[in-house]
Design an enzyme around this catalytic site. Sequence first.
Site, PDB file in Angstrom:
ATOM      1  N   HIS A  60       9.988 -24.983  -4.645  1.00 56.44           N
ATOM      2  CA  HIS A  60       8.972 -25.727  -5.405  1.00 56.44           C
ATOM      3  C   HIS A  60       7.630 -25.016  -5.419  1.00 56.44           C
ATOM      4  O   HIS A  60       7.194 -24.416  -4.435  1.00 56.44           O
ATOM      5  CB  HIS A  60       8.873 -27.186  -4.951  1.00 56.44           C
ATOM      6  CG  HIS A  60       8.338 -27.444  -3.580  1.00 56.44           C
ATOM      7  ND1 HIS A  60       7.006 -27.612  -3.326  1.00 56.44           N
ATOM      8  CD2 HIS A  60       8.961 -27.618  -2.391  1.00 56.44           C
ATOM      9  CE1 HIS A  60       6.833 -27.880  -2.038  1.00 56.44           C
ATOM     10  NE2 HIS A  60       7.994 -27.875  -1.443  1.00 56.44           N
ATOM     11  N   ASP A 162       4.186 -24.378   2.505  1.00 60.79           N
ATOM     12  CA  ASP A 162       5.119 -25.365   1.922  1.00 60.79           C
ATOM     13  C   ASP A 162       4.735 -25.500   0.447  1.00 60.79           C
ATOM     14  O   ASP A 162       3.795 -26.222   0.139  1.00 60.79           O
ATOM     15  CB  ASP A 162       4.986 -26.700   2.656  1.00 60.79           C
ATOM     16  CG  ASP A 162       5.824 -27.812   2.038  1.00 60.79           C
ATOM     17  OD1 ASP A 162       6.641 -27.526   1.166  1.00 60.79           O
ATOM     18  OD2 ASP A 162       5.640 -28.975   2.451  1.00 60.79           O
ATOM     19  N   GLU A 192       7.714 -31.464  -6.472  1.00 60.41           N
ATOM     20  CA  GLU A 192       8.583 -31.769  -5.334  1.00 60.41           C
ATOM     21  C   GLU A 192       7.884 -32.702  -4.371  1.00 60.41           C
ATOM     22  O   GLU A 192       8.477 -33.645  -3.837  1.00 60.41           O
ATOM     23  CB  GLU A 192       8.979 -30.471  -4.614  1.00 60.41           C
ATOM     24  CG  GLU A 192      10.066 -30.650  -3.552  1.00 60.41           C
ATOM     25  CD  GLU A 192       9.561 -30.949  -2.144  1.00 60.41           C
ATOM     26  OE1 GLU A 192      10.387 -31.160  -1.257  1.00 60.41           O
ATOM     27  OE2 GLU A 192       8.332 -30.993  -1.920  1.00 60.41           O
ATOM     28  N   GLU A 193       6.608 -32.444  -4.140  1.00 55.63           N
ATOM     29  CA  GLU A 193       5.869 -33.190  -3.113  1.00 55.63           C
ATOM     30  C   GLU A 193       5.659 -34.665  -3.468  1.00 55.63           C
ATOM     31  O   GLU A 193       5.260 -35.456  -2.627  1.00 55.63           O
ATOM     32  CB  GLU A 193       4.506 -32.522  -2.847  1.00 55.63           C
ATOM     33  CG  GLU A 193       4.598 -31.115  -2.238  1.00 55.63           C
ATOM     34  CD  GLU A 193       5.102 -31.088  -0.802  1.00 55.63           C
ATOM     35  OE1 GLU A 193       5.398 -32.149  -0.247  1.00 55.63           O
ATOM     36  OE2 GLU A 193       5.206 -29.978  -0.261  1.00 55.63           O
ATOM     37  N   ASP A 215      13.089 -23.920   1.275  1.00 53.95           N
ATOM     38  CA  ASP A 215      11.885 -24.688   1.600  1.00 53.95           C
ATOM     39  C   ASP A 215      11.585 -24.530   3.088  1.00 53.95           C
ATOM     40  O   ASP A 215      12.371 -23.943   3.823  1.00 53.95           O
ATOM     41  CB  ASP A 215      12.100 -26.167   1.238  1.00 53.95           C
ATOM     42  CG  ASP A 215      10.805 -26.886   0.868  1.00 53.95           C
ATOM     43  OD1 ASP A 215       9.734 -26.498   1.368  1.00 53.95           O
ATOM     44  OD2 ASP A 215      10.871 -27.868   0.098  1.00 53.95           O
ATOM     45  N   HIS A 301       2.164 -29.598   6.231  1.00 54.65           N
ATOM     46  CA  HIS A 301       1.244 -30.457   5.478  1.00 54.65           C
ATOM     47  C   HIS A 301      -0.155 -30.496   6.093  1.00 54.65           C
ATOM     48  O   HIS A 301      -0.886 -31.454   5.892  1.00 54.65           O
ATOM     49  CB  HIS A 301       1.818 -31.865   5.274  1.00 54.65           C
ATOM     50  CG  HIS A 301       2.881 -31.894   4.215  1.00 54.65           C
ATOM     51  ND1 HIS A 301       3.123 -33.002   3.431  1.00 54.65           N
ATOM     52  CD2 HIS A 301       3.737 -30.954   3.773  1.00 54.65           C
ATOM     53  CE1 HIS A 301       4.108 -32.726   2.584  1.00 54.65           C
ATOM     54  NE2 HIS A 301       4.494 -31.485   2.775  1.00 54.65           N
TER      55      HIS A 301
HETATM   56 CO    CO Z   1       6.016 -30.489   1.599  1.00 54.05          CO
HETATM   57 ZN    ZN Z   2       8.316 -28.259   0.608  1.00 52.26          ZN
END
Ligand code: CO
Ligand code: ZN
Length: 329
Positions: A60, A162, A192-193, A215, A301
Amino acid sequence: MKELIRNLTAISSPSGREEPIRAFIQKELENYCDELKVDTLGNLIAVKHGGKAKLQLAAHMDEIGIIVTAIDKQGFLRFANVGGINPHRLYGQRVRFKDGTMGVIGAEKIDDIKELTLEKLFIDLGVTSEAEAKAKVGVGAMAAFDHSFVDLGHRVIAKALDDRVGCAVLIEALKRVRKPQNDLYCTFTVQEEVGLRGARTAAFDLDPDLAIAIDVTDTGDTPEARKLAMKLGAGAAIKVKDAYLITPPRVKELLTELAEKNGIPYQFEVLPFGGTDAGAIQLTKAGVPSGVISIPCRYLHSHSEMVDLNDVEAAVRLVVAAMEHPLGG
Ligand code: CO
Ligand code: ZN
């Protein structure tokens, strides 16, 4: 590889605002595939022909960020999350809007840290009035976090690893693959998030025989961490389960055999929470056997995520091995 990761993580592209990162990847891949297309939702698909079976690889492009919900008389911005963000990690962080406007996140007075919610936070653009703020950003403007890349040698720290590190792995694999034995659909997905959205429509259109997402995954290798087996530097992680996917045994076995055969360091991943694009792809149409090659990542994150470049290299080699392995079709 390091330079590529540095460049990819420097770009601001929160979910739904993937144009800048897509343009970069498009340029990076134009000489390395047979076809490059962008679908309705904005997924970028790099196609390279090589066999009968269709192999979809997904990383992503989007990253977590914020969206402006309101602007007050003094020009302070209120905001909501785009993707999973923790209010405790936001105070003092910098945000960058599409046009380059920067701001810092401040907080209202609280007596207890537990009272800290997104509603208690605001963005300060350094302006003194609503009009001045509105001249820079409007309600609905999105921003990503802004943090510089740090090169620690074997390891790097950056925001948005990420999943820009997954994008880097997929880009590098496509550049390195010599004899693809499947038709490769390298999908750089959007949103995606916020719920694995882009991967879903991309997979519906492609209807692949097998899908592999690339990922990041959490680790258990820091002081008093959650008990997780994954650790930095122990190789590419082959996902067994997360909250959205139970990898079919034959997919897990295929990836394990490819790693063994090619001497690629690997570890198994069981993540009791979270999910990746593979969770959405596997439920497409009549179902798609799907797996995940993960890159262990600390401080997920946050604005300072960390990966080990040996794991990144192992992931690239495992993706190439999958590309060059003829899938029975
Ligand atoms: Co993420
Ligand atoms: Zn991710």
